[in-house]
Scaffold this motif. Structure first.
Motif, short mmCIF file in Angstrom:
data_model
loop_
_atom_site.label_atom_id
_atom_site.label_comp_id
_atom_site.label_asym_id
_atom_site.label_seq_id
_atom_site.Cartn_x
_atom_site.Cartn_y
_atom_site.Cartn_z
N LEU A 154 -2.03 -0.82 6.03
CA LEU A 154 -2.42 -0.01 7.18
C LEU A 154 -1.95 1.44 7.05
O LEU A 154 -2.71 2.37 7.32
CB LEU A 154 -1.84 -0.62 8.47
N LEU A 155 -0.71 1.64 6.62
CA LEU A 155 -0.11 2.97 6.66
C LEU A 155 -0.21 3.77 5.38
O LEU A 155 -0.06 4.99 5.40
CB LEU A 155 1.37 2.86 7.07
N TYR A 156 -0.44 3.12 4.27
CA TYR A 156 -0.55 3.83 2.99
C TYR A 156 -1.99 4.30 2.82
O TYR A 156 -2.88 3.50 2.59
CB TYR A 156 -0.12 2.91 1.84
N ARG A 157 -2.20 5.60 3.00
CA ARG A 157 -3.56 6.15 2.99
C ARG A 157 -3.66 7.29 1.99
O ARG A 157 -2.93 8.28 2.10
CB ARG A 157 -3.92 6.67 4.39
N LYS A 158 -4.52 7.13 1.04
CA LYS A 158 -4.76 8.16 0.02
C LYS A 158 -3.45 8.62 -0.63
O LYS A 158 -3.25 9.81 -0.88
CB LYS A 158 -5.52 9.34 0.60
N GLY A 159 -2.56 7.66 -0.87
CA GLY A 159 -1.28 7.99 -1.51
C GLY A 159 -0.27 8.64 -0.59
O GLY A 159 0.76 9.12 -1.05
N LYS A 160 -0.56 8.67 0.70
CA LYS A 160 0.32 9.32 1.68
C LYS A 160 0.75 8.33 2.75
O LYS A 160 0.06 7.35 3.02
CB LYS A 160 -0.39 10.51 2.33
N VAL A 161 1.91 8.63 3.37
CA VAL A 161 2.46 7.80 4.45
C VAL A 161 2.92 8.71 5.59
O VAL A 161 3.09 9.92 5.39
CB VAL A 161 3.63 6.92 3.96
N PRO A 162 3.14 8.16 6.80
CA PRO A 162 3.65 8.99 7.89
C PRO A 162 4.98 9.64 7.52
O PRO A 162 5.81 9.02 6.84
CB PRO A 162 3.84 7.99 9.04
N VAL A 163 5.19 10.87 7.96
CA VAL A 163 6.41 11.60 7.60
C VAL A 163 7.65 11.04 8.30
O VAL A 163 8.77 11.28 7.85
CB VAL A 163 6.29 13.12 7.86
N TRP A 164 7.46 10.33 9.39
CA TRP A 164 8.56 9.58 10.00
C TRP A 164 8.02 8.29 10.59
O TRP A 164 6.89 8.23 11.09
CB TRP A 164 9.37 10.37 11.03
N MET A 169 4.65 8.86 -3.45
CA MET A 169 5.22 7.54 -3.26
C MET A 169 4.13 6.50 -3.56
O MET A 169 3.03 6.61 -3.04
CB MET A 169 5.73 7.41 -1.83
N THR A 170 4.48 5.53 -4.36
CA THR A 170 3.53 4.46 -4.65
C THR A 170 3.56 3.42 -3.54
O THR A 170 4.49 3.39 -2.72
CB THR A 170 3.87 3.76 -5.98
N LYS A 171 2.56 2.55 -3.52
CA LYS A 171 2.54 1.46 -2.55
C LYS A 171 3.78 0.59 -2.71
O LYS A 171 4.37 0.15 -1.72
CB LYS A 171 1.29 0.59 -2.74
N GLU A 172 4.18 0.35 -3.95
CA GLU A 172 5.35 -0.49 -4.22
C GLU A 172 6.62 0.16 -3.68
O GLU A 172 7.48 -0.52 -3.12
CB GLU A 172 5.48 -0.77 -5.72
N GLU A 173 6.75 1.47 -3.86
CA GLU A 173 7.91 2.19 -3.32
C GLU A 173 7.93 2.13 -1.79
O GLU A 173 8.98 1.95 -1.18
CB GLU A 173 7.90 3.65 -3.77
N PHE A 174 6.76 2.29 -1.19
CA PHE A 174 6.67 2.24 0.27
C PHE A 174 7.07 0.85 0.78
O PHE A 174 7.84 0.74 1.74
CB PHE A 174 5.27 2.62 0.73
N LEU A 175 6.60 -0.19 0.12
CA LEU A 175 6.97 -1.56 0.49
C LEU A 175 8.48 -1.75 0.33
O LEU A 175 9.13 -2.33 1.20
CB LEU A 175 6.20 -2.57 -0.36
N PHE A 176 9.04 -1.24 -0.75
CA PHE A 176 10.49 -1.32 -0.99
C PHE A 176 11.25 -0.65 0.15
O PHE A 176 12.23 -1.21 0.67
CB PHE A 176 10.82 -0.66 -2.34
N HIS A 177 10.82 0.55 0.56
CA HIS A 177 11.49 1.25 1.67
C HIS A 177 11.34 0.48 2.98
O HIS A 177 12.28 0.41 3.77
CB HIS A 177 10.93 2.67 1.82
N LEU A 178 10.16 -0.08 3.24
CA LEU A 178 9.94 -0.88 4.46
C LEU A 178 10.87 -2.08 4.48
O LEU A 178 11.54 -2.35 5.49
CB LEU A 178 8.48 -1.32 4.54
N GLN A 179 10.95 -2.80 3.37
CA GLN A 179 11.80 -3.99 3.32
C GLN A 179 13.27 -3.62 3.46
O GLN A 179 14.02 -4.28 4.18
CB GLN A 179 11.55 -4.75 2.02
N GLY A 180 13.69 -2.54 2.81
CA GLY A 180 15.07 -2.10 2.92
C GLY A 180 15.42 -1.65 4.33
O GLY A 180 16.48 -2.01 4.87
N ALA A 181 14.53 -0.87 4.93
CA ALA A 181 14.76 -0.40 6.30
C ALA A 181 14.80 -1.58 7.28
O ALA A 181 15.58 -1.56 8.24
CB ALA A 181 13.67 0.59 6.71
N SER A 182 14.01 -2.60 7.02
CA SER A 182 14.00 -3.79 7.88
C SER A 182 15.35 -4.50 7.85
O SER A 182 15.87 -4.89 8.90
CB SER A 182 12.89 -4.75 7.44
N ILE A 183 15.91 -4.66 6.67
CA ILE A 183 17.22 -5.31 6.54
C ILE A 183 18.29 -4.48 7.24
O ILE A 183 19.11 -5.01 7.99
CB ILE A 183 17.59 -5.53 5.05
#
Length: 143
Positions: free
Chosen positions: A73-83, A1-15
């Motif tokens: 904060l959460l995007y580390r070495k190309g990885k994110v928390p699994v939940w 997952m790229t940083k941009e994809e992670f941001l996209f998921h965060l913004q979508g989940a927020s809405i």
């Protein structure tokens, strides 16, 4: 997952979490979002070698972050928390604040993400914390 994809998921989940919370709360929820991040909320076996684990995060919180600060904060070495459980915490006239409760296991494998099957990546949409005595169908005020 790229940083941009992670941001996209965060913004979508927020809405989605905001819309879900509107079923429960009387407050008018704005789309100026802030985030409180609770790190390493899981108890993880350090022998799980397929994950990156950060035991030094245990008990740590970061408050009042923007979406970009959450990604940093959460995007580390190309990885994110699994939940990452997301729910509306509080509301003011200026912003809506979410809680992000994060696993301590980080992965870049989408198959490891708990909520990937519904298209939200690692994000699980949860209701706001229900008050004692809450009755289904009722609405309450967030403070």
């Amino acid at each position: 997952m790229t940083k941009e994809e992670f941001l996209f998921h965060l913004q979508g989940a927020s809405i989605v979490a905001l819309k879900f919370a509107e079923n429960y709360v009387k407050n008018k929820l704005t789309t100026n979002f802030k985030y409180n991040v609770i790190l390493n909320a899981s108890t993880d076996n350090p022998n799980l070698t397929q994950f990156d684990i950060y035991p030094e995060d245990t008990g740590k919180m970061q408050l009042d972050l923007t979406d970009n600060e959450v990604v940093d904060l959460l995007y580390r070495k190309g990885k994110v928390p699994v939940w990452i459980d997301i729910n509306v915490l509080k509301s003011s006239r200026k912003s809506t604040t979410f809680n992000l409760l994060c696993a301590g296991r980080y992965s870049d494998d989408k198959e490891e993400f708990y909520y990937n099957h519904n298209g939200s990546g690692p994000f699980g949409i949860k209701s706001p914390k229900l008050p004692v005595g809450y009755k289904e169908g009722g609405k309450f005020k967030l403070y």
